[in-house]
Design an enzyme around this catalytic site. Structure first.
Site, mmCIF file in Angstrom:
data_model
loop_
_atom_site.group_PDB
_atom_site.id
_atom_site.type_symbol
_atom_site.label_atom_id
_atom_site.label_comp_id
_atom_site.label_asym_id
_atom_site.label_seq_id
_atom_site.Cartn_x
_atom_site.Cartn_y
_atom_site.Cartn_z
ATOM 1 N N GLU A 1 0.651 -1.163 -0.340
ATOM 2 C CA GLU A 1 0.293 -0.310 0.330
ATOM 3 C C GLU A 1 1.011 1.274 -0.012
ATOM 4 O O GLU A 1 1.117 2.264 1.096
ATOM 5 C CB GLU A 1 -1.426 -0.108 1.523
ATOM 6 C CG GLU A 1 -1.438 -1.496 1.004
ATOM 7 C CD GLU A 1 -2.864 -1.490 2.376
ATOM 8 O OE1 GLU A 1 -3.133 -0.621 3.189
ATOM 9 O OE2 GLU A 1 -3.930 -1.946 2.113
ATOM 10 N N GLU B 1 -4.758 -8.301 -0.184
ATOM 11 C CA GLU B 1 -5.564 -8.665 1.232
ATOM 12 C C GLU B 1 -6.788 -8.173 0.716
ATOM 13 O O GLU B 1 -7.171 -7.119 -0.513
ATOM 14 C CB GLU B 1 -5.415 -7.393 2.259
ATOM 15 C CG GLU B 1 -3.735 -7.264 2.476
ATOM 16 C CD GLU B 1 -2.974 -6.279 3.276
ATOM 17 O OE1 GLU B 1 -4.431 -5.322 3.748
ATOM 18 O OE2 GLU B 1 -1.969 -6.340 3.597
#
Lengths: 510, 510, 510, 510
Positions: free
Chosen positions: D159, D276
């Protein structure tokens, strides 16, 4: 000169030698390698208690302040602590509690010790510290029962006499900590056992003031604790340390010192716990991995119980981390086992102790002779070492014993000898020969486990007049266990080894 | 005279040596000691198939006639058979099916063999026998899948050439049994592998008639099977037997004999399975328990794969019972392990084989040198034995080898040697020294397990010019495994063994 | 009508219900399925003793006559017996020894019982029988210690009143057997406990003569034993049996009968052991596999301890074999578990008993209410059954209780209910629905294990005035366990279930 | 309206749903609870890969600079990393490597994320970073083999579009990191698979620039990765968080978005990994512990494989620690299991998926119907949820199906239904009812494990015309698995349930 071992016991071998063992910080107890190593240790040795740092450090997450509706509150959480202690009890070992270090959120300063940053400053609130102690012990009593928790000694802090373990090594501050803590403990239950001052070697001058302080202020104290090490200053190399050692007899002197220093005080008769001992106090000194270490400590482990109520080998496993994550399988950790359950020679010293009987028949500079209830005679013997390192140590050493085995009528004994030395039962030597692989492959790990097992020799010896004359030859740095059991011979009358390959009985003689 | 082992492989070591192992009768596979022993064997050795008697004997309860509404019917029940085969597959080993003996209710006579009474007479109904065979194989295909069952060789009966295994040793009756059975098997699936005649040693005159019979009548046959033993007639003592042995080379001769006898027949090119072999064919001959047995069989196990597709050590465990319940822990059983998972020397011969590489570098009368894909060189060596028993056998034997290890640049090798001989890795000797306890105590069993482990020695040897000169000294009846791996040295530059005890570098030299 | 359970205990629940459990013949204890089943049973139930037939039968190989140097001798061998008893003790259960049957080589006749042919004739030599008994008990004392063996009751033979268990059901011959045996036992150690006469139901007329015989001849006797069953004559179908049953209260009558019959005799005050009991005495009656069996026996298991010192469920496992190898997974065996550790409903009856407390608060025709030291209230309840089979049994049954739970201040209790009935916790029903596969596949076995677990329901119930009003609805043949624990609520003040999905507090109300 | 499920497969169920699962930071893999939980997960579910943060963070101790002879050097140490990966492979799961975060000693800044302080700044030396990447992958190739490591996808960072995961969320810096890293990976072996940019939801605008960057500079990229969550901003309460959720269909939209955004780019056809996903991205949101979560995610897990190559549930266990040590057993962690292997409802969703067949027969808004090679039909069905929380969700929901089961000739099917809902298979509800004990006792933990198991129901259903008409009633938040297998009836002709209690056949009717 043969030592004639008497037939009658001259004393008893207490289990002080296995009363306690050390461990890395509390939450390492969550790890699988740690628990599997502890299971091995408990199967082969069987310690009664286990002690380590960090019960209150941030890795266990016990002390948890929070804000709610504008006010600050505290939650005491035992999520991990319970998991660790549940595992201990399931493995048949009990906590020897060390109350410390300081939760960061309760600390008055930010000084820390170790790679894992244990905060070593006094609490910013004595009330909250006392609450923490009480809440913790009450939780233990609720979860495990009062009878159980009364068997767990409770030690206040660790080595407060050193500036890196207690801010400024402030003696008065420690006394205050001790006082607040001991009262908090006793408020939970008057029969819980609390003690201190958990000092490091070389600071026995803390003992008498501690005695005077607790006496003067009627502070409860149930035992006295101290540590013992024999290594000199650290000479650093990358990822390692070298140190000189003084002779191992110094450890026995150190064990004896609290009673000596407290003579005449109100604490003179209290139990003494050596809550840490080893040769070197560094977790990166390769001496811990060697047969030297086992032979060096053998006389200490064999005799320490005459001096103190417990002396706790620091530590059972290399899953430890005070100096960070090890960069190599063998790295000089304190452990009886290194990672992946590889046994070190000192592991076997303890495993041999666990096979001794509880009657002591003889003791000497290089041996301890015992007998158990079944009549089995067990001899622990060790080679003398040169702790200066000036010489490599004797290549050969002989212990000559005349041992009482069996009854006068017994004809023979079965001898089983288990040995650890520079070659045998020595995964460290094998690992060095392998080229010191930092991360051994699965095959190398198997080989290390194989080489880590003691050499076993066996024989049948004649008993004459109820005695066996035994010449025990030891090689360099050897620790050996000899077990002798009188043979109850069940060989049937028709047995004839000569016929194994089908020859007519008596044929070979002809 | 040093043997210079070439650097290039001279052949491959097939896995015929572990293609199959023997077992006691089928339902013994339900026992815990049996399964735990098999688990050990599979971990350390890893056989591919397992073969034993009694699939259809009454202990498995497969053939179950009953009456209902006035007529006789049959149920085929696999309650125990499934439990055993499920366990085999879970342990990574497959059945080598032996179809026999006769269910009492289907038998034409009441002659039995063994303490457990296996009926050895022909079926009273060939139709019902064929039904039984088909039902069994169909059940296996349903439960385990066709791909799986096609890998299970199917042998018809056991040693029909002996009167105690097949009524009157009636050759025509066996041919009929084979014919009916082979067709029944192929009706289930044409790719199932069926074979025979499973003869005992000394009856090779059965082979050519068998070939002629199946050829003449177009009976399917996928492999030929025979047994091999080297022991003479049994000399009985209470609970035991002594026998003479011929030299082990006879076993290799026996392995070769089916192909020799079948030369020119239609079966000449078929796979040959030696579905049983050992020194003695008696389950109560102590020779099986000794280091002699391991050393005697070593050249056979090392070389048998050049002659046949499998040769199955009879058997992996002393949980066996052909002569009844053993009266003593060691009792001369066939097992690689005796009860309670005590390893015998021959177990280690097999475990050593399992650590060889698959490139053969050299073979000799007393050694086999291999290398694996990682470059590890493994030497299996054994001491010559005197099978006559006229002498105890040489006390010392030396094998001198020049071995190619690592690259020319490699500086050193790690050597790990594992040995089994009259003293080391020898629970039998220890048990004799203990007084041959019939029912050893828990403590004695622990000691036996300890003494059963091979002695391990290790060293670092210099490689010069890509070679290591190795003088391997073997003691009486020793079988030894030497593993050599070129060292990839990771020792850091600051490493100095001299500093272990804290001395200034170079101090001792001064 | 609600039953108001008092707050004070009205009695104690002894552990007579788990004092003993039955097993198949001795050497079945060597099997893996047997030992894994016993491990499960010990984990969930925890029996103290285990009793079965065949200690001296040929499968254990204890009595071993042989010839040597022209004379006949005997060896007593404990190879298997030790393996079994070692396993028992490791699993936390002790033998309840039954001395029998007769080794074939010591028997005076060849009458046998069961598929496995236990010889039921008197010894041909009373001296050798006494030797066998003494040698066996001496071996046990040597191996396990006198303190241990003194806790093992020793019963002489099995059901001598039946002709198929004792030749001619000869009462005088049994008295002689008892006398010789009891004296042999006491010669080993006077504190060993011996007893008999181990009679089957319906022969209580044997009791008084037994009492008179031992009294008249001063034969030692430490306990009296009898069996109890409630089934009528066997109606055979292939591989199975049907029988009528009398009401379960007959079992309690039978438990009470030895004391009733021995009133006034010297044995009147001795401990009474019901060394076998069940509904049907046949190992192939499907009733054993059903929920009916659990509900039928529930009042017996709940109350039997008031009448006798032990009552031993016959048996813990279907690994049994009196009628041969079962032809199907479920086959009406006595076991709490069938093969492959599939639990039957009666297993759960016992597992529920093991979760009761030891204070009895109330007892009734359909319930037993207990409390343990932590205050947990546990209710065992069961549906009434129709033992005649004339009706399928009530579809619904309700037990209405007012239970004291927690203190008056307690606000709520956590209820956990575990149920077994015709659908729930019922692998038998699932197996019938599957089509009764004789040899279920691995996937079917998994499904059976899943369906064998009790249904679990849970709730939070309000406590009002220290009481909970509980209406327990039971379905057909249900046995249910309800556990109630006062809640110590740790819900923090900020908890709001309404906010689980992020809504503003109170939003839904608005 | 009944849905008529066709007999022919309409598609295949890929195993994308179990291609990967998330884990807490790397060294948590050393813990026992973690490994035991993973063992359970692998037994019941069987994920192929596992992905988590922290491979290079200080807790693994990989990057180890030191000084020697006056210069700075670096050691790459894999002591812990090997222990974790060895354990993964032993459990049958492979790493999905995430390269990050930055070792403190290599970091250019001191910004960290999480309680465990992962450093999120770029390296201070790109050379040393590349060295670290190469050394790590070379070590893996050496230890595990090239064939193995080529199956491990390698993702660059986590991220980077969020400022708390990558300093300033600097896109150019990420592109540079990606470029340096991808080249370093491919230098070790060109067939290793590398990818990124591992962005969080809501930043798809990073995708096309990433594609343009790698295309323009010919940077290798083998797959594209993104995360997916559906929760709104965190509303904090002490030790917890509440969040709103958008409907679960948003997750499927997010799965599809990388391909949508990359259409026309050079990356358009690459595999897409959702590395995820979950409902809430917070590790302290109790929604993860509930049946709601399972029912909410069911349509996503059932259908996600049509859109992407993997979607990795974040995470398998609550042994996690991003927000510190949990203060309570249930605490809203991401895990399929919370501590001590207590299963949550979402665990069962995955375990149910693992029992589906690979032929898809039908899909719908509330169901997925499959069949496996044995003909077993498995239906996964779920109740619709109200993600707004405005209503508690429907109390009842019915799915009506007409299912093809067995052949036309089949007469009946065995049905096994496993259910999880607000009451059943729901340890969370039981724990709330218990009073939410932070540290449950051993007894409470046992109860929680019992209540965590799905309810199992079973029945035998008639098949008519090859079909079963099934009305599946689901309660609130239920996820249910129905398995149907045509019965191969082995009931023998003499079976008569009416005779169970011994009545004459037909008696009741009369």
């Amino acid at each position: 000169m043969r030592i004639v071992v008497p037939e009658r016991a001259t004393g008893r071998l207490t289990d002080a030698w296995r009363a306690c063992v050390g461990t890395g910080r509390f939450e390492l107890g969550l790890r699988r390698d740690y628990q599997e190593s502890l299971a091995l240790v408990q199967r082969d040795i069987g310690f009664r208690h286990i002690r380590g740092h960090g019960l209150f450090s941030d890795g266990t997450g016990v002390y948890r302040p929070y804000e709610y509706q504008g006010s600050c509150r505290v939650r005491h959480a035992f999520t991990y602590v319970d998991q660790v202690i549940d595992a201990y009890l399931a493995l048949g070992v009990r906590p020897f509690l060390e109350l410390g270090f300081m939760p960061a959120a309760l600390a008055s300063g930010d000084q820390t010790v170790f790679w894992w940053r244990g905060n070593v400053t006094p609490p910013k609130s004595w009330t909250e510290w006392a609450d923490l102690v009480r809440a913790t012990l009450r939780h233990f009593v609720d979860r495990y029962g009062l009878d159980e928790v009364r068997t767990w000694p409770i030690e206040v802090w660790n080595e407060p006499n050193l500036t890196h373990f207690w801010q400024n090594a402030d003696q008065d501050a420690y006394h205050r900590l001790y006082e607040v803590t001991a009262h908090a403990v006793k408020e939970v239950d008057a029969a819980l056992q609390v003690g201190g001052p958990a000092i490091s070697p070389g600071s026995d001058e803390w003992l008498m003031p501690f005695a005077e302080f607790v006496t003067a202020r009627s502070v409860p104290v149930d035992f006295v604790s101290r540590h013992a090490y024999t290594s000199g200053p650290a000479q650093h190399v990358p990822f390692g340390t070298h140190q000189t050692l003084v002779p191992a007899s110094s450890l026995l002197d150190q064990f004896a010192s609290p009673r000596r220093h407290l003579r005449g005080s109100a604490l003179a008769e209290l139990p003494v716990h050596i809550t840490e001992f080893n040769s070197s106090y560094r977790p990166d000194n390769r001496v811990h991995d060697t047969a030297f270490n086992a032979a060096y400590l053998a006389p200490v482990v064999a005799a320490g119980g005459d001096l103190v109520d417990s002396f706790s080998y620091w530590t059972f496993s290399d899953m430890f981390e005070e100096e960070g994550v090890p960069t190599s399988l063998f790295h000089g950790g304190f452990g009886l086992l290194t990672h992946r359950q590889i046994k070190k020679p000192t592991y076997h010293l303890y495993a041999f102790m666990a096979r001794l009987g509880d009657e002591v028949l003889a003791r000497g500079a290089d041996h301890l002779v015992t007998r158990d209830a079944t009549g089995r005679v067990a001899v622990l013997a060790w080679a003398p070492v040169d702790a200066t390192g000036d010489t490599p140590g004797q290549e050969r050493h002989t212990v000559r014993l005349s041992l009482p085995v069996g009854t006068a009528a017994a004809g023979a004994a079965f001898l089983l000898r288990s040995s650890v030395n520079e070659e045998e039962g020595n995964a460290w030597t094998a690992w060095c020969e392998m080229g010191r692989p930092a991360s051994p492959t699965a095959g190398q790990l198997d080989n290390l486990r194989e080489t880590a097992e003691p050499a076993r020799r066996h024989a049948r010896l004649p008993i004459e007049g109820g005695r066996i004359e035994l010449d025990l030859h030891l090689s360099r740095h050897e620790v050996t266990l000899v077990e002798l059991t009188a043979v109850a011979d069940e060989t049937p009358p028709w047995w004839d080894d000569d016929r194994l390959l089908g020859r007519t009985p008596g044929e070979r003689a002809a």
